[in-house]
Design an enzyme around this catalytic site. Sequence first.
Site, PDB file in Angstrom:
ATOM      1  N   GLU A   1     -38.087  25.511  59.749  1.00 51.96           N
ATOM      2  CA  GLU A   1     -38.081  26.962  59.561  1.00 51.96           C
ATOM      3  C   GLU A   1     -36.936  27.407  58.656  1.00 51.96           C
ATOM      4  O   GLU A   1     -37.082  28.306  57.841  1.00 51.96           O
ATOM      5  CB  GLU A   1     -37.978  27.678  60.917  1.00 51.96           C
TER       6      GLU A   1
ATOM      7  N   CYS B   1     -59.446  44.928  57.850  1.00 51.06           N
ATOM      8  CA  CYS B   1     -58.302  45.091  56.934  1.00 51.06           C
ATOM      9  C   CYS B   1     -58.460  46.347  56.075  1.00 51.06           C
ATOM     10  O   CYS B   1     -59.381  46.465  55.270  1.00 51.06           O
ATOM     11  CB  CYS B   1     -58.173  43.855  56.051  1.00 51.06           C
TER      12      CYS B   1
ATOM     13  N   CYS C   1     -59.537  37.425  49.864  1.00 54.09           N
ATOM     14  CA  CYS C   1     -60.088  38.250  50.952  1.00 54.09           C
ATOM     15  C   CYS C   1     -61.453  37.739  51.396  1.00 54.09           C
ATOM     16  O   CYS C   1     -61.823  37.864  52.561  1.00 54.09           O
ATOM     17  CB  CYS C   1     -60.186  39.699  50.499  1.00 54.09           C
TER      18      CYS C   1
HETATM   19  S1  SF4 Z   1     -55.450  40.335  55.379  1.00 52.64           S
HETATM   20 FE1  SF4 Z   1     -56.626  41.775  54.166  1.00 52.64          FE
HETATM   21  S2  SF4 Z   1     -55.686  41.688  52.162  1.00 52.64           S
HETATM   22 FE2  SF4 Z   1     -55.022  39.853  53.263  1.00 52.64          FE
HETATM   23  S3  SF4 Z   1     -56.524  38.304  52.634  1.00 52.64           S
HETATM   24 FE3  SF4 Z   1     -57.209  39.242  54.549  1.00 52.64          FE
HETATM   25  S4  SF4 Z   1     -58.614  40.807  53.897  1.00 52.64           S
HETATM   26 FE4  SF4 Z   1     -57.410  40.286  52.129  1.00 52.64          FE
END
Ligand code: SF4
Length: 345
Positions: free
Chosen positions: A35, A206, A197
């Site tokens: 870490e 999201c 995404c």
């Molecule tokens: S969290 Fe949202 S912005 Fe990030 S990869 Fe997933 S869908 Fe895309």
Amino acid sequence: MIDFANQVLDWFQQHGRHDLPWQQNPTPYRVWVSEIMLQQTQVSTVIPYYLRFMARFPSVTELASAHIDQVLHLWTGLGYYARARNLHKSAKTIEAKHQGSFPTSIEELMQLDGLGRSTAGAIAAIAMQIRAPILDGNVKRVLTRYHTIEGWPERASIKRQLWEIAECLTPQNQVAEYTQAIMDLGATVCTRSNPSCIQCPLQTGCKAFTQGNPTDYPGKKPKKILPVRSATLLILLNPCGEVLLEKRPPTGIWGSLWSLPEIKSAGKEFDIRHCSIEYNTREELPGIRHTFSHFHLDITPIKLRARQINDEVAESGRWLWYPLDQSIEVGLAAPVKKLLTTLTE
Ligand code: SF4
């Protein structure tokens, strides 16, 4: 919240990384070192350093009893050397105060040098299965996008909000897997400039994906122009072809690392602690710029080949004649290592 954790866990089982060196036998010591190395540094860069470090210091006891030079030597090139100094100091604390066993509460872990809340949480969760949230750069990116949280995530109010969210999202069970999973998702799917995404398990919830602007998050740090400082470094070669190095003070830039001596002027004779030098050749090498987080350093290297050194450069522990085959184990500042490498080429 449960959905969020389950989606991340399901994804991790199928697509996460399971074969990183620190995932094998994840003891508190091994997780801690990983870490710390992974702070500000990519996995692919860390792996060889981690393997060398573990081969040399397989336990906290061995790390605690090592000389700081040996630790810094294995850190040379990884940058942010305060991390190595803190690791060494904390190993000594764990030996002295905790009889070689890691403390098991977040509060006690955070008392170790260089260990913030997120790293303490990661050690507790991954190595001890203690439910504790984490908030490293990867997690901040996922959370700011998922919830479209505006502004720079290091701002105190935003950070507080993110910690609250991270706390709520951390599941009661499988906390070690979840912690690995959320970091992994940020590192491999929800990446800084090109998030995938389409492959993300969190896509349906999201907000940034729905709005079509994930890369607007997290907000950028307010811009600051870095000041420029300059330094002249002396590359002094003795008649045996060794280079003079000076140990830096323990605090400040390159703390406790070995460096080329910094000189004020480039006249005919140099005084280095009563050592007067006569030289055959003097050459100004091309300058290099090294950038720290808070300033640029423009370095002018001056190379001298000494004909005669009229006094011993022998103040114990401070000066070192360094053989250019680099066979001595000492920590070197990155630009110094670069300059020494060019000398051998
Ligand atoms: S969290 Fe949202 S912005 Fe990030 S990869 Fe997933 S869908 Fe895309």
